[in-house]
Write a protein that holds these residues in place. Structure first.
Motif, PDB file in Angstrom:
ATOM      1  N   GLY A  53       0.844  -1.171   0.284  1.00 20.87           N
ATOM      2  CA  GLY A  53      -0.173   0.097   0.049  1.00 20.87           C
ATOM      3  C   GLY A  53       0.835   1.090  -0.031  1.00 20.87           C
ATOM      4  O   GLY A  53       1.886   1.436  -0.474  1.00 20.87           O
ATOM      5  N   GLY A  54       0.542   2.477   0.856  1.00 24.74           N
ATOM      6  CA  GLY A  54       1.038   3.516   0.951  1.00 24.74           C
ATOM      7  C   GLY A  54       0.645   4.502   1.873  1.00 24.74           C
ATOM      8  O   GLY A  54      -0.321   4.200   2.423  1.00 24.74           O
ATOM      9  N   HIS A  59      -7.559   3.295  -4.787  1.00 23.14           N
ATOM     10  CA  HIS A  59      -6.458   2.515  -4.076  1.00 23.14           C
ATOM     11  C   HIS A  59      -6.977   1.287  -4.150  1.00 23.14           C
ATOM     12  O   HIS A  59      -6.205   0.177  -3.972  1.00 23.14           O
ATOM     13  CB  HIS A  59      -6.409   3.124  -2.605  1.00 23.14           C
ATOM     14  CG  HIS A  59      -5.484   4.098  -2.374  1.00 23.14           C
ATOM     15  ND1 HIS A  59      -6.019   5.486  -2.929  1.00 23.14           N
ATOM     16  CD2 HIS A  59      -4.310   4.436  -1.790  1.00 23.14           C
ATOM     17  CE1 HIS A  59      -4.814   6.179  -2.509  1.00 23.14           C
ATOM     18  NE2 HIS A  59      -4.006   5.615  -1.937  1.00 23.14           N
ATOM     19  N   ARG A  60      -8.197   0.931  -4.073  1.00 14.04           N
ATOM     20  CA  ARG A  60      -8.618  -0.552  -3.989  1.00 14.04           C
ATOM     21  C   ARG A  60      -8.454  -0.957  -5.323  1.00 14.04           C
ATOM     22  O   ARG A  60      -7.876  -2.289  -5.619  1.00 14.04           O
ATOM     23  CB  ARG A  60     -10.056  -0.772  -3.783  1.00 14.04           C
ATOM     24  CG  ARG A  60     -10.745  -1.974  -3.864  1.00 14.04           C
ATOM     25  CD  ARG A  60     -12.249  -2.156  -3.811  1.00 14.04           C
ATOM     26  NE  ARG A  60     -12.699  -1.726  -5.090  1.00 14.04           N
ATOM     27  CZ  ARG A  60     -13.862  -1.398  -5.528  1.00 14.04           C
ATOM     28  NH1 ARG A  60     -15.011  -1.814  -4.331  1.00 14.04           N
ATOM     29  NH2 ARG A  60     -14.317  -1.185  -6.415  1.00 14.04           N
ATOM     30  N   ASP A  61      -8.812  -0.181  -6.473  1.00 14.95           N
ATOM     31  CA  ASP A  61      -8.472  -0.944  -7.801  1.00 14.95           C
ATOM     32  C   ASP A  61      -7.000  -0.921  -8.298  1.00 14.95           C
ATOM     33  O   ASP A  61      -6.724  -1.755  -8.993  1.00 14.95           O
ATOM     34  CB  ASP A  61      -9.118   0.209  -8.950  1.00 14.95           C
ATOM     35  CG  ASP A  61     -10.587   0.399  -8.826  1.00 14.95           C
ATOM     36  OD1 ASP A  61     -11.089  -0.539  -8.096  1.00 14.95           O
ATOM     37  OD2 ASP A  61     -11.292   0.978  -9.546  1.00 14.95           O
ATOM     38  N   ASN A  83      -3.884  -2.626  -0.141  1.00 17.33           N
ATOM     39  CA  ASN A  83      -4.642  -3.558   0.760  1.00 17.33           C
ATOM     40  C   ASN A  83      -4.365  -2.695   2.141  1.00 17.33           C
ATOM     41  O   ASN A  83      -4.915  -2.983   3.134  1.00 17.33           O
ATOM     42  CB  ASN A  83      -4.621  -4.907   1.108  1.00 17.33           C
ATOM     43  CG  ASN A  83      -3.102  -5.504   1.260  1.00 17.33           C
ATOM     44  OD1 ASN A  83      -2.282  -4.782   1.750  1.00 17.33           O
ATOM     45  ND2 ASN A  83      -2.765  -6.558   0.591  1.00 17.33           N
ATOM     46  N   ILE A  84      -3.306  -1.857   2.068  1.00 16.72           N
ATOM     47  CA  ILE A  84      -2.971  -1.082   3.463  1.00 16.72           C
ATOM     48  C   ILE A  84      -2.962   0.459   3.129  1.00 16.72           C
ATOM     49  O   ILE A  84      -2.083   0.757   2.064  1.00 16.72           O
ATOM     50  CB  ILE A  84      -1.826  -1.751   4.129  1.00 16.72           C
ATOM     51  CG1 ILE A  84      -1.676  -1.052   5.562  1.00 16.72           C
ATOM     52  CG2 ILE A  84      -0.471  -1.702   3.222  1.00 16.72           C
ATOM     53  CD1 ILE A  84      -0.716  -1.855   6.359  1.00 16.72           C
ATOM     54  N   SER A 114       7.109  -8.827   3.867  1.00 18.36           N
ATOM     55  CA  SER A 114       5.812  -8.907   4.487  1.00 18.36           C
ATOM     56  C   SER A 114       4.987  -7.635   4.249  1.00 18.36           C
ATOM     57  O   SER A 114       3.942  -7.881   4.339  1.00 18.36           O
ATOM     58  CB  SER A 114       5.925  -9.338   6.071  1.00 18.36           C
ATOM     59  OG  SER A 114       6.425  -8.420   6.745  1.00 18.36           O
ATOM     60  N   GLY A 115       5.801  -6.610   3.961  1.00 24.47           N
ATOM     61  CA  GLY A 115       4.912  -5.397   3.795  1.00 24.47           C
ATOM     62  C   GLY A 115       5.807  -4.365   2.982  1.00 24.47           C
ATOM     63  O   GLY A 115       7.221  -4.180   3.338  1.00 24.47           O
TER      64      GLY A 115
END
Length: 1015
Positions: free
Chosen positions: A526-527, A550-552, A556-557, A774-775
């Motif tokens: 995410g961002g 963001h979803r598109d 996810n974060i 992991s992220g």
């Protein structure tokens, strides 16, 4: 060889060795073997350990020892930004007529219109007089509420839009050095008579003193705390009432630095950080200029509520699962009830959600009470086959609506409605145990909350330095090296025996955080959101397109950086779109930014923030500070508040280093480094340039300043120095494609670089998923204003190539090429396995000659990386100089479920051959359909020529004037097509966004612009 002596080395020579956890008073080296008598004599001369001050081998986290407070004087006039264009003329918005008091439910109203505002120095009156119906407001202006002072002044045509060009320089800094009066008159409903009335301000900035009908109600301080006032004896039902509010800006607004080519980006923040819970970024950061009023105003709604004797407070809903079993869930509801009368009252509390209904007969003493509805008493609160809340890509983010009522004698005293999600978060971490061993474990705060004793020690003393997990990157500046350290938290005494702790054998992700939702590891991609909007225009209508985008993008974060986006709409939309929230509080970088001077004020705002928003399933982490740990009084206060008021989430004191990767880099990097050297583990901040679309850039920069690069660029964050220095990006552009000749040439080359680097950031994470990655979170994804760097989309909702690169790399089922070794792999970051897959790779020359083809069958296990094969690209690069790689992943039915396309050069100069690609020939057809308020456009692209067509971009336009239709949601863009290849693309947009017939613009790297009609 050089001999090395190690004491208590971090890596033990063999498994049967034990960790040394003692103290060493002295060490003597001799050049010969000692006799037994000599050894005995040495042992008899033992040190007195009680008088020795030992240095700790593993240091605790240090407190802050320095900080910058911004500027003490305005910058040198020679460094001020200059424009070739005049400031825009202010344009007033038409005034709208609306009901002042809008009902939002039984006994609930919002003071939604009718507000007026005036600068306090223009008025010689006090709150008692101003809050009378007879007060003369002829010189007041109509105010935008919710909104800021500056928003009102722009809406009334006093100042131009600060987002355009250098218009912000036309707005004076004096706006943050004076108070303001707000006033509203409303007719109170007769139904309020005889009821208990509460006037609530959901958010002001920074301090407010409130009067009603000539009476002082009290004050509010801090941007993130509610002000609730009992107005039962003040409101006049059936008559006119007046509320007057004196708003004061933050007391330390600072002196801003105005970005320019000569002046650079300046410092990030300054003395305003002393003020704690406010919008500290509005003093100016390297992604936003100073906002002149510092977002002073009534920025959140003002409501009036009528209840009977009993009021419902801030409920808490806690959901837990018998993991790994998710077939049932326990739901516990705690309801604060305040009996405002002087005598006990009896009544019925009712809670309902879905098919669940619970009622409980209660007798409440005068004052504050609390009732817990638990599965142990109500079996229906154990929900069978619950609809779970999942992060985007792992399932639906299902939500339940909880209705609470307290009734007395068959009449409702108060009601409350909230949404929650059934889910449980656990955390994989590496923590030091009581013997100093680093243990890999899974921690459940939801289980730990059942006991008051802490399980994890995240005080300064509990966080300990460990050997750096990664070598210092050669590409990082030397001045950062001193801070390149790794830290972990510790288990509290007795923590090893806690039922909230589960020891793990898999240590490949150590020491980094792994977030688990409902027992499933989540590849967190995410961002950062520096701010949702620079002027706090945070209506649902304004913010929702950003969440949809963001979803598109398959993210996810998102991170609520330094708590600047702390408001209801933000969390509501995150819940709905399945975006986990890393939620900061309001302090920034340790030993750089100064610390909040009023800890009590800070903690009061934190308390209210937790109480208000703790039921949002999207929030997965509370974080005390950006890049550092708050001062001990704040850190320990936040530890206590997050545990006692919530208890279901992990609290990270710092956004980096402690079980996390260090921050950065922020400049352009060789994309292959993201697969090898950069951002291992869980990386909360990493960034690279991301230039706006040409259309968006032209919409916000005056024509006179669009080329060459100048102060207008710099003011909109195209940095010439600092963390985001564009020099490496510009050098890479010239090395690959040659120096840009004009704006259009610059933009097309920038989009090529942006796509490659952003895709590499997330594919690099994928390449080592769970070992240790992991992220990975971009700095940044959300534009607070029209910025030319970092964000992957624009403030007007347009989306550049970086957006589609991220969307590609983060798709749940994904095929990719490792740029460091040319391995082809399949990444499945979803809940289910994928069987019967066919993985194919084809390598072409620029003249469309097939150089290599390979395909193999694969099965992709859930939430894991599946190896494919090595693609022997290196010899082809030696012979061809540059090649095209096309990857396809097909399911058992032969459908393409993932595709990816790369252009690879032997060296930087090899990419210049792309400048000489023949013009492409791409046909496009489009048709549209309407479903309710949404228009769907289906496009079919086909490469009808003999040459590859690179980075083809579609733009949806109004046919009448060629203006863009925004927001518009594209399934893909900047697509590359091999000869004979076709590609379907879908676009959705709100019908109201268009002003008549629409058309498409299509152009690419080697594709001349064409217009495509949309029937």
């Amino acid at each position: 060889m050089t001999p090395v002596l190690e004491m208590a080395p971090p890596s033990l020579p063999s498994a049967d060795w034990r960790h040394f956890g003692g103290s060493i008073a002295s060490l003597t080296l001799v050049h010969r073997a000692l006799s037994s008598d000599e050894l005995k004599q040495i042992c008899q001369k033992s040190e007195d350990f009680s008088i020795i001050l030992f240095e700790e081998g593993s240091k605790p986290w240090p407190v802050q020892t320095r900080g910058q407070a911004g500027y003490r004087a305005p910058q040198d006039p020679a460094t001020m930004p200059r424009s070739n264009a005049p400031f825009s003329r202010p344009v007033a918005k038409p005034l709208q007529t609306r009901e002042v008091l809008q009902a939002n439910g039984e006994g609930q109203w919002t003071l939604a219109a009718g507000w007026t505002m005036i600068p306090a120095p223009k008025l010689n009156a006090d709150g008692q007089a101003i809050s009378q119906p007879s007060f003369n407001t002829r010189d007041w202006m109509s105010a935008t509420v919710p909104g800021t002072v500056l928003t009102t002044m722009i809406d009334r045509g006093i100042y131009p839009d600060p987002d355009y060009g250098l218009n912000n320089l036309a707005i004076p800094e004096t706006l943050n050095k004076q108070d303001y009066w707000y006033r509203v008159e409303f007719h109170a409903p007769k139904s309020a008579s005889g009821r208990h009335l509460t006037l609530t301000f959901d958010g002001i900035n920074y301090q407010a003193r409130v009067w009603m009908n000539g009476k002082s109600l009290g004050s509010i301080k801090g941007a993130f705390i509610r002000g609730a006032f009992d107005v039962t004896d003040v409101v006049k039902p059936g008559r006119q009432n007046v509320v007057a509010v004196r708003i004061s800006p933050p007391p330390h607004p600072g002196i801003p630095h105005e970005q320019s080519v000569k002046g650079g980006p300046g410092e990030n923040g300054g003395i305003m950080c002393l003020d704690g819970p406010t919008f500290v970024a509005t003093e100016g950061w390297d992604w936003i200029p100073a906002v002149r009023d510092r977002d002073t105003g009534i920025w959140q709604p003002v409501t009036l509520a009528a209840t009977s004797a009993v009021k419902i407070g801030d409920p808490q809903v806690v959901t837990s699962l018998p993991l790994p079993d998710t077939s049932r869930a326990d739901v516990e509801v705690t309801v604060p009830l305040e009996n405002t009368s002087i005598a006990p009252v009896s009544g019925i509390l009712k809670a309902s959600f879905g098919d669940v209904v619970v009622t409980k007969q209660l007798r409440l003493t005068a004052g504050k009470n609390s009732v817990t509805l638990a599965p142990s008493e109500f079996s229906q609160l154990t929900v069978q086959h619950p609809r779970l809340w999942w992060p985007n890509g792992y399932g639906k983010p299902d939500l339940y609506t909880l209705h609470l009522t307290f009734s007395q004698q068959n009449a409702e005293s108060d009601t409350k409605t909230l949404r929650f999600g059934i889910r449980e978060i656990t955390y994989e971490l590496s923590l030091l145990d009581s013997r100093g061993h680093l243990r890999r474990l899974e921690f459940s705060p939801t289980t730990a909350r059942l006991k008051p004793e802490p399980v994890v020690d995240i005080r300064h003393e509990g966080m300990r330095e460990i050997p750096a997990t990664d070598p210092y990157p050669a590409s990082f500046p030397p001045e950062w090296k001193e801070g390149w350290k790794s830290w972990v938290a510790s288990l509290a005494p007795g923590g090893e025996q806690s039922p909230a702790i589960k020891m793990l054998d898999d240590t490949k992700a150590s020491p980094y955080l792994v977030i688990r939702v409902n027992g499933v590891r989540i590849a967190a991609r995410g961002g950062n959101w520096g701010m949702d909007d620079s002027r706090k225009r945070v209506s649902r209508e304004h913010l929702e397109p950003f969440f949809r985008l963001h979803r598109d993008a398959n993210l996810n974060i998102i991170r609520n950086w330094v708590g600047q986006s702390t408001e209801q709409t933000f969390y509501d939309l995150a819940d709905e779109y399945g975006l986990m929230v890393w939620n900061d509080f309001w302090e920034s970088t340790q030993n750089y930014n100064v610390e909040a001077e009023d800890p009590a004020l800070f903690l009061d705002n934190a308390r209210d923030t937790i109480l208000r928003f703790r039921n949002h399933p999207s929030i997965v982490v509370w974080c005390g500070r950006n890049e550092g740990v708050p001062q001990p009084v704040l850190n320990e206060g936040l530890i206590e508040l997050t545990h006692s008021l919530d208890g279901t989430r992990y609290y990270f004191p710092s956004s980096n280093q402690v079980n996390l990767q260090n921050s950065g880099p922020y400049k352009y990097m060789d994309p292959s480094l993201y697969y090898t050297a950069l951002n291992h583990g869980f990386s909360v901040e990493t960034g690279t340039p991301s230039f706006s679309t040409l259309e968006s850039f032209r919409a916000w920069i005056p024509k006179e300043d669009q080329w060459p690069i100048n102060d207008d660029w710099a003011y909109h964050d195209w940095h010439q120095s600092g963390n985001g220095d564009m020099a490496p990006f510009m050098a890479q552009m010239e090395a690959e494609f040659g120096a840009p000749g004009d704006l259009e040439d610059f933009e097309r080359k920038a989009q090529m670089l942006d796509y490659v680097d952003h895709r590499a950031i997330f594919e690099g994470m994928n390449a080592h998923l769970w070992a240790p990655n992991s992220g990975r979170m971009l700095w940044m994804t959300q534009p607070a204003w029209p910025s030319n760097t970092w964000q992957i989309l624009n403030a007007d909702y347009d989306t550049q190539s970086s957006f589609y690169a991220v969307k590609k790399a983060c798709e749940p089922l994904h095929v990719q090429l490792d740029l460091s070794n040319y391995n082809v792999v399949v990444v499945n970051t979803s809940n289910g396995p994928q069987v019967g897959l066919l993985l194919a790779a084809s390598v072409y020359s620029l003249d469309n000659k097939l150089l290599l083809h390979r395909e193999e069958k694969r099965e992709a296990v859930a939430d894991a990386l599946t190896d494919g094969f090595r693609l022997e690209v290196a010899p082809l690069l030696s012979s061809e100089g540059i090649v095209l790689v096309n990857l396809e992943l097909r399911n058992s039915s032969g459908e393409i479920v993932s595709r990816n396309f790369y252009w690879l050069g032997e060296n930087n100069a090899s990419y210049r051959r792309l400048n000489h690609l023949p013009p492409a020939s791409v046909s496009a057809t489009a048709k549209s359909t309407q479903e309710g308020a949404i228009i769907h456009v289906h496009i079919e692209l086909r490469n009808a020529g003999t040459s590859v067509s690179l980075a083809d971009k579609l733009t949806l336009l109004n046919a009448a004037d060629g203006s863009r239709i925004l927001p518009a949601y594209y399934t893909d863009n900047y697509v590359s097509l091999l000869p004979g290849e076709s590609r379907p693309i879908e676009i959705d947009y709100p019908a109201k966004s268009a002003n008549g017939p629409v058309q498409l613009s299509l152009q690419g790297w080697n594709l001349t612009r064409q217009v495509v009609p949309v029937p």
